[in-house]
Design a protein around this motif. Structure first.
Motif, PDB file in Angstrom:
ATOM      1  N   ALA A  85       0.845  -1.199   0.000  1.00 31.13           N
ATOM      2  CA  ALA A  85       0.000   0.000   0.000  1.00 31.13           C
ATOM      3  C   ALA A  85       0.881   1.251   0.000  1.00 31.13           C
ATOM      4  O   ALA A  85       1.793   1.366   0.814  1.00 31.13           O
ATOM      5  CB  ALA A  85      -0.911   0.009   1.224  1.00 31.13           C
ATOM      6  N   PRO A  86       0.623   2.196  -0.885  1.00 32.89           N
ATOM      7  CA  PRO A  86       1.384   3.446  -0.862  1.00 32.89           C
ATOM      8  C   PRO A  86       1.039   4.255   0.382  1.00 32.89           C
ATOM      9  O   PRO A  86       0.007   4.021   1.022  1.00 32.89           O
ATOM     10  CB  PRO A  86       0.923   4.161  -2.138  1.00 32.89           C
ATOM     11  CG  PRO A  86      -0.446   3.618  -2.404  1.00 32.89           C
ATOM     12  CD  PRO A  86      -0.420   2.193  -1.934  1.00 32.89           C
ATOM     13  N   TYR A  87       1.900   5.191   0.712  1.00 31.24           N
ATOM     14  CA  TYR A  87       1.634   6.029   1.881  1.00 31.24           C
ATOM     15  C   TYR A  87       0.313   6.772   1.741  1.00 31.24           C
ATOM     16  O   TYR A  87      -0.488   6.814   2.678  1.00 31.24           O
ATOM     17  CB  TYR A  87       2.784   7.023   2.094  1.00 31.24           C
ATOM     18  CG  TYR A  87       2.425   8.115   3.075  1.00 31.24           C
ATOM     19  CD1 TYR A  87       2.277   7.831   4.432  1.00 31.24           C
ATOM     20  CD2 TYR A  87       2.175   9.419   2.636  1.00 31.24           C
ATOM     21  CE1 TYR A  87       1.907   8.820   5.333  1.00 31.24           C
ATOM     22  CE2 TYR A  87       1.811  10.402   3.533  1.00 31.24           C
ATOM     23  CZ  TYR A  87       1.682  10.103   4.878  1.00 31.24           C
ATOM     24  OH  TYR A  87       1.302  11.079   5.754  1.00 31.24           O
ATOM     25  N   GLU A  88       0.065   7.312   0.565  1.00 29.71           N
ATOM     26  CA  GLU A  88      -1.170   8.060   0.354  1.00 29.71           C
ATOM     27  C   GLU A  88      -2.365   7.129   0.509  1.00 29.71           C
ATOM     28  O   GLU A  88      -2.475   6.122  -0.190  1.00 29.71           O
ATOM     29  CB  GLU A  88      -1.192   8.701  -1.038  1.00 29.71           C
ATOM     30  CG  GLU A  88      -0.179   9.812  -1.225  1.00 29.71           C
ATOM     31  CD  GLU A  88       1.247   9.301  -1.446  1.00 29.71           C
ATOM     32  OE1 GLU A  88       1.406   8.081  -1.699  1.00 29.71           O
ATOM     33  OE2 GLU A  88       2.182  10.103  -1.339  1.00 29.71           O
ATOM     34  N   GLY A  89      -3.242   7.442   1.447  1.00 35.47           N
ATOM     35  CA  GLY A  89      -4.433   6.631   1.661  1.00 35.47           C
ATOM     36  C   GLY A  89      -4.225   5.429   2.556  1.00 35.47           C
ATOM     37  O   GLY A  89      -5.141   4.612   2.722  1.00 35.47           O
TER      38      GLY A  89
END
Length: 319
Positions: free
Chosen positions: A200-204
């Motif tokens: 999972a990317p940091y954003e969200g």
């Protein structure tokens, strides 16, 4: 119990100097890893006590190096554990990426081994508990069963699992049927094959609002892939739901307690936490604005607030 050294990755832990780890064997024959830190530059006789950290699912000792620094600055030694099935502890399945446990109360055998090691190491007393997420469920049962601590703190404790109401009956039925249909070891639907921070990317993301701490977790797993754990099995989910339901029926321990809950929590059931703290005599719920699930992995201001408050509680009950 023999003091058998275990690997400790000090280069990724960012913990106090002199941190160490040991292997310990549980009563049912599994090998788990336990790490501990003393505060930097503080004579042993000046240490206020030891905080036993009960990590969450997918976590490992080194993730709590920064917490050990924060606790050390406030005068406390720290211990953390790799629970069975995660970190460098014995994994439960051939596919080591799957989070699994046979029976949720089995974690209490890990707790017993941790306490025995802490006694053997003569870690400074009194002892206190800091339990996060899944460690919150393990910690609550341990307290009920007599864990020798003077006060306790929880962060985003797993006293209920965040599952949409419509899916709860499906999860229970799936868990009940899984052993008979042969898919107990199947990864639970919607969970990731790899560790969450790797997929999972940091954003969200649903763990922290602090980009630096998110990157810190990513870099730890890049450096030591053996620490990686993916989603839980269907059996783990069923066991987790049963444990939360069983604990909900038990009265709160007669211990001073503070529980920190992020205002942006999305992983554990917040209603279960609020219900527990409403019936914890003398307990306090601290709703931390701007925090997600990993309250002690947020930015500096939130971490300072959290550690200041929990250590103020611990200071009150050192006698």
């Amino acid at each position: 119990m023999d003091l058998t050294p275990a690997p400790y990755f000090r280069d990724i832990a960012d913990g106090p100097e002199g941190g160490e780890a040991h292997w310990v064997t549980t009563k049912d024959g599994l090998r788990i890893r336990v790490g501990h830190w003393l505060p930097d530059g503080l004579p042993r006789e000046a240490i206020k006590g030891t905080v036993l950290i009960f990590p969450g699912r997918t976590e490992y000792i080194e993730k709590y190096g920064p917490a050990a620094i924060d606790l050390g600055r406030r005068g406390f030694a720290t211990l953390a554990v790799d629970w069975r099935g995660q970190g460098l502890a014995d994994r439960m399945l051939d596919d080591r990426r799957l989070g699994h446990v046979q029976h949720f109360p089995d974690f209490q055998q890990d707790v017993a081994a941790v306490v025995q090691l802490a006694q053997q190491l003569d870690l400074p007393k009194p002892w206190f508990l800091l339990a996060h997420s899944m460690g919150g469920a393990i910690g609550l049962r341990a307290l009920i069963e007599g864990l020798p601590v003077k006060a306790c703190a929880f962060t985003g404790p797993m006293w209920g699992i965040q599952i949409p109401a419509a899916m709860r009956p499906v999860a229970r039925i799936l868990g009940a049927l899984a052993p008979h249909l042969g898919f107990s070891a199947m990864r639970a639907p919607t969970t990731t094959k790899g560790h969450y921070v790797q997929s999972a990317p940091y954003e969200g993301n649903t763990l922290t609002n602090d980009a630096d701490m998110y990157r810190f977790m990513q870099e730890q797993l890049e450096a030591q892939p053996d620490l990686t754990l993916g989603g839980p099995t269907v059996h783990w989910l069923s066991e987790g739901l049963q444990e939360c339901a069983a604990l909900a029926q038990r009265p709160s321990p007669a211990l001073p307690c503070i529980t920190f809950l992020g205002s942006d929590e999305q992983i554990v059931n917040t209603d279960a936490i609020k219900d527990r703290m409403q019936r914890w005599p003398g307990g306090e719920l601290d709703l931390v604005q701007g925090a997600q699930h990993e309250v002690v992995m947020e930015g500096p201001a939130i971490r300072q607030h959290t550690f200041d408050r929990m250590c103020a509680l611990f200071d009150q009950y050192r006698g």
